[in-house]
Write an enzyme that holds these catalytic residues in place. Structure first.
Site, mmCIF file in Angstrom:
data_model
loop_
_atom_site.group_PDB
_atom_site.id
_atom_site.type_symbol
_atom_site.label_atom_id
_atom_site.label_comp_id
_atom_site.label_asym_id
_atom_site.label_seq_id
_atom_site.Cartn_x
_atom_site.Cartn_y
_atom_site.Cartn_z
ATOM 1 N N ALA A 1 0.832 -1.201 0.000
ATOM 2 C CA ALA A 1 0.000 0.000 0.000
ATOM 3 C C ALA A 1 0.872 1.259 0.000
ATOM 4 C CB ALA A 1 -0.916 -0.006 1.213
ATOM 5 N N GLY B 1 0.012 -5.209 0.764
ATOM 6 C CA GLY B 1 -1.108 -5.188 -0.164
ATOM 7 C C GLY B 1 -0.818 -5.902 -1.461
ATOM 8 N N GLU C 1 -1.571 -9.376 -0.835
ATOM 9 C CA GLU C 1 -3.021 -9.513 -0.701
ATOM 10 C C GLU C 1 -3.695 -9.547 -2.081
ATOM 11 O OE1 GLU C 1 -4.101 -7.572 3.576
ATOM 12 O OE2 GLU C 1 -3.030 -6.288 2.164
ATOM 13 N N GLU D 1 3.155 -5.642 7.552
ATOM 14 C CA GLU D 1 2.417 -4.543 8.175
ATOM 15 C C GLU D 1 2.703 -4.388 9.661
ATOM 16 O OE1 GLU D 1 -0.101 -5.876 4.626
ATOM 17 O OE2 GLU D 1 1.120 -6.837 6.182
#
Length: 259
Positions: free
Chosen positions: A63, A108, A111, A131
């Site tokens: 992210a 991300g 993900e 994270e």
């Protein structure tokens, strides 16, 4: 076609290509464009399978932290729903989806890969959910999809530590399905996707929905989902063609229409 996400279609295989320099940070714009791309390949009947690809050097490094660093709890309580929306859209594509991973797939980025049905990675790729090192946890599906894929203990190991793991280790724990030379990642992923192009599209969709939905239910409910999907396929042209071909020519000879 978005600024950072492109959809390229060739012989029934759509490539959703991430193209935000340098590390494919998944900011709000690229998230929106991924949702649009997922909708496009879902609606296009000419698309029979999908590859998600970040290019030769990096899949996606995570992210965009700059967008999130100063947000309050009140702001993030709203934004976090949107954060899950783009990976949910990718996971909901009712066609076989393969993530082609080169370089890094972190946070991300991993993900996104977890939202695919299969994952092919280069020998030198590294994946992880780092994270925790930022004082947070995965927020785009990592705690749930990673756990369902590799089991709770292995998911906790990766999420609690935030460590990056190599492609061979990721394959050993079931996080990756294939590990190939870096230069071959996209070619192998496209060839795998192409193997589904001439299959019975509605049966493939039914199988994916039965498996994915059944995972969220108890066995009895899952069996009922399977029963309904199975029976529904007897309303398709492909079922008639497939069984007729089997009886007359033997297995593996049917030419399906996708109807």
């Amino acid at each position: 076609m978005g600024e950072f996400v492109r959809v390229e279609i060739d012989d029934g295989v759509a490539t959703i290509r991430l193209d935000r320099p340098k590390m494919k940070a998944l900011n709000a714009q690229i998230q929106d464009e991924l949702i649009e791309a997922a909708g496009q390949v879902t609606k296009d009947d000419a698309v029979r399978a999908v590859v998600i690809y970040g290019g030769e050097r990096v899949f996606a490094a995570g992210a965009d932290i700059k967008e999130m660093a100063d947000q309050s709890y009140a702001q993030m309580s709203v934004y976090s729903a949107k954060l899950q929306e783009f990976t949910t859209a990718l996971a909901a594509i009712p066609k076989p989806v393969i993530a082609a991973i080169t370089g890094y797939a972190l946070g991300g980025g991993l993900e996104v890969a977890l939202a695919a049905d299969f994952r092919v990675a280069g020998e030198n790729a590294k994946v992880g959910q780092p994270e925790i090192q930022l004082g947070v946890i995965p927020g785009a599906g990592g705690t749930q999809r990673l756990t369902r894929l590799v089991g709770p203990a292995r998911a906790k190991d990766l999420i609690f530590s935030g460590r990056h793991i190599t492609a061979p280790e990721a394959q050993k724990i079931g996080l990756l399905d294939k590990v190939v030379p870096d230069a071959d990642v996209y070619t192998v992923a496209v060839a795998w996707a192409a193997s589904f192009v001439n299959g019975p599209a509605l049966a493939l969709r039914a199988a994916k929905q039965a498996i994915d939905t059944g995972l969220e239910a108890d066995l009895e409910t899952g069996l009922e989902i399977e029963r309904l999907q199975f029976a529904g396929l007897f309303a398709t042209e492909d079922q008639k063609l497939g069984m007729k071909s089997f009886l007359e020519e033997g297995p593996g000879k049917a030419k399906f229409t996708g109807r």
